[in-house]
Design an enzyme around this catalytic site. Structure first.
Site, mmCIF file in Angstrom:
data_model
loop_
_atom_site.group_PDB
_atom_site.id
_atom_site.type_symbol
_atom_site.label_atom_id
_atom_site.label_comp_id
_atom_site.label_asym_id
_atom_site.label_seq_id
_atom_site.Cartn_x
_atom_site.Cartn_y
_atom_site.Cartn_z
ATOM 1 N N LYS A 116 0.823 -1.227 0.000
ATOM 2 C CA LYS A 116 0.000 0.000 0.000
ATOM 3 C C LYS A 116 0.849 1.266 0.000
ATOM 4 O O LYS A 116 0.421 2.299 -0.526
ATOM 5 C CB LYS A 116 -0.944 -0.013 1.205
ATOM 6 C CG LYS A 116 -1.871 -1.210 1.247
ATOM 7 C CD LYS A 116 -2.605 -1.411 -0.071
ATOM 8 C CE LYS A 116 -3.294 -2.752 -0.154
ATOM 9 N NZ LYS A 116 -3.751 -3.081 -1.529
ATOM 10 N N ARG A 291 -6.963 -6.887 -10.536
ATOM 11 C CA ARG A 291 -7.757 -8.071 -10.863
ATOM 12 C C ARG A 291 -9.146 -7.611 -11.290
ATOM 13 O O ARG A 291 -9.470 -6.425 -11.190
ATOM 14 C CB ARG A 291 -7.889 -8.983 -9.639
ATOM 15 C CG ARG A 291 -8.492 -8.245 -8.445
ATOM 16 C CD ARG A 291 -8.826 -9.113 -7.268
ATOM 17 N NE ARG A 291 -9.092 -8.332 -6.071
ATOM 18 C CZ ARG A 291 -10.214 -7.649 -5.851
ATOM 19 N NH1 ARG A 291 -11.179 -7.647 -6.765
ATOM 20 N NH2 ARG A 291 -10.385 -6.936 -4.749
ATOM 21 N N VAL A 294 -15.663 -8.089 -8.094
ATOM 22 C CA VAL A 294 -17.007 -8.687 -7.968
ATOM 23 C C VAL A 294 -18.008 -7.823 -8.717
ATOM 24 O O VAL A 294 -18.860 -8.322 -9.448
ATOM 25 C CB VAL A 294 -17.406 -8.807 -6.482
ATOM 26 C CG1 VAL A 294 -18.896 -9.135 -6.339
ATOM 27 C CG2 VAL A 294 -16.555 -9.852 -5.771
#
Ligand code: MV4
Length: 447
Positions: A116, A291, A294
């Site tokens: 991060k 990625r 959802v």
């Protein structure tokens, strides 16, 4: 083009990837634990390989088993899906070392965005606005307190190896700093094995807005607009929508162009999502997900672009077959995450599905691997269906959402459908007037 893709995931996202492959004429290999032997993605795939017992560490996180399955099946590529190994740079590198194409970004970019602090430094150097705070991890409490005095309280202490809200502590004043630092370091050590922390100005009422990026290996980068993901409880998104009710066309264009320019300079490849906090008209980078997400269907519903298809095409080395000016945004889309959980206590509710009826009609999409008789296993996350609804306007979308939530029947387990039915009639939600803290208050027992 690939002839055979191994889908290293389960549930609704495995089915989603299978569907894209099927439509592209690509054969699919499903992998499954013994708990998922009867799962829909296993039934529909061209081939299936059992990779271990139910616990994720022994199955969906079992790298040797997954690579062996790909070898046995003669797969050309592996799609990691979401969660599990999808942001594991070492897995991505091993996939490529074993001669398979990894359907996702380069391992180096997965690694970069997984740290991060490094991700924030990269964002800053790429011209993306970040939250004011420390340049990297902070050395000691004195440095932290001096910096906090300069940026102004309240401040947030965050875990450098963190994400998803773990290891975050707010300090409202100098007197709270020592405890906040100690607690954040302890939680970071416990959760990530690394107690490095960094400091940021605390944003008290932001929205969570993320930009969907798609990039090929030839320097072409486009964005598919933004998604508003502010309706979260304990860092679990419950409902997402596109476009955000809080942005106007000019802000949308500005943040989209800023994101694509940055990804072009980085040399990013595949789908990715840049997460921002949005407060008082300003965007602040918080994280980047390397990625598929959802909630990707809400972007697909307003643009008509199949993100999984594009991920696969890009992984073959093909250029994007459209430019930014070809991306059109039509109407409004909302996704309700339907979890096998109690809608009040959020306690997981696995079990056998005794009754299943999915809503349909114009502008209605249900991404789910459920079927009547299916046994929802207790071993994995509770997401069992995504109800995604499109309308020409947000109001039309809301009307359709109410109708579809009335129609949706899932018997045998408790689900979050009753909570969604309450949510879509709440005045603040109908008005688009909510931030990241709204849902926690809405679901409080006394609310
Ligand atoms: C913040 C913040 C307020 N101020 N950073 C939560 C996990 C990770 N994505 C970053 N998060 C936050 N970072 C500053 N400087 C508030 C959150 C946050 C949050 C962010 C997005 C969506 C939901 C959230 C829930 C709680 C806290």
């Amino acid at each position: 083009m690939f002839e055979k893709v191994l889908i290293a995931n389960r549930g609704e996202i495995a089915l989603r990837i299978h569907r894209a492959c099927r439509e592209m004429g690509i054969r699919t290999v499903a992998v499954h634990s013994t708990a998922d032997a009867d799962a829909m993605h296993v039934r529909l795939a061209d081939e299936a390989v059992c990779i271990g017992p139910p616990p994720s560490r022994q199955s969906y996180l079992n790298v040797p088993a997954i690579l062996s399955a790909a070898t046995i099946a003669g797969a050309d590529a592996i799609h990691p899906g979401i969660g599990f190994l999808s942001e594991n740079a070492e897995f991505a590198a091993m996939v490529e070392e074993h001669g398979f194409a990894f359907i996702g970004p380069e391992p180096a970019h997965i690694r970069l965005m997984g740290d991060k602090v490094a991700a924030k430094d990269a964002a800053r150097s790429l011209g993306i606005p970040v939250v004011p705070g420390s340049d990297g991890a902070i050395a000691d409490d004195v440095e932290a307190m001096d910096l906090a005095d300069r940026i102004g309280y309240p401040v947030l202490v965050k875990a450098a190896a963190g994400g998803g809200g773990k290891g975050m502590k707010v300090a409202q004043a100098r007197g709270e700093m020592a405890e906040a630092l100690a607690l954040a370091r302890a939680e970071a050590k416990a959760n990530f094995g690394n107690d490095a922390v960094y400091l940021e100005k605390y944003l008290s009422h932001p929205r969570h807005i993320e930009i969907q990026i798609l990039a090929d290996a030839h320097g072409n980068v486009v964005h598919l607009g933004e998604r508003d993901c502010s309706l979260q409880r304990r860092h679990q998104k419950l409902l997402e929508e596109a476009p955000s009710p809080a942005l106007n066309a000019s802000q949308r264009r500005q943040i989209g162009e800023l994101a694509t320019g940055a990804m072009r300079r980085l040399g990013y490849r595949s789908a990715g999502t840049i997460e921002f906090l949005y407060q008082d008209g300003e965007f602040y980078f918080i994280e980047m997900n390397t990625r598929l997400q959802v909630e990707h269907p809400v972007s697909e519903m307003i643009t008509g672009i199949d993100l999984v298809r594009e991920q696969i095409r890009v992984a073959t080395g093909a250029p994007l077959d459209f430019r930014q000016e070809d991306v059109t945004f039509t109407g409004h889309a909302i996704e309700c995450r339907i979890n096998a959980e109690n809608p009040v206590t959020f306690a997981p509710s696995p079990g056998r599905i005794t009754d299943y009826h999915a809503p349909g009609g114009l502008g209605v999409r249900v991404d789910s691997a459920l079927y009547s008789g299916y046994k929802v296993p207790p071993n994995y996350d509770s997401l069992i269906a995504k109800l995604v609804v499109h309308g020409n306007t947000r109001n039309e979308c809301l009307m359709r959402l109410r109708r579809t939530l009335e129609e949706f029947v899932i018997g045998g387990v408790e689900t979050s459908i009753p909570l969604h039915r309450r949510l879509v009639t709440a005045a603040d939600f109908i008005n688009g007037d909510y931030d990241i803290r709204w849902l926690e208050k809405f679901v409080q027992p006394q609310s």
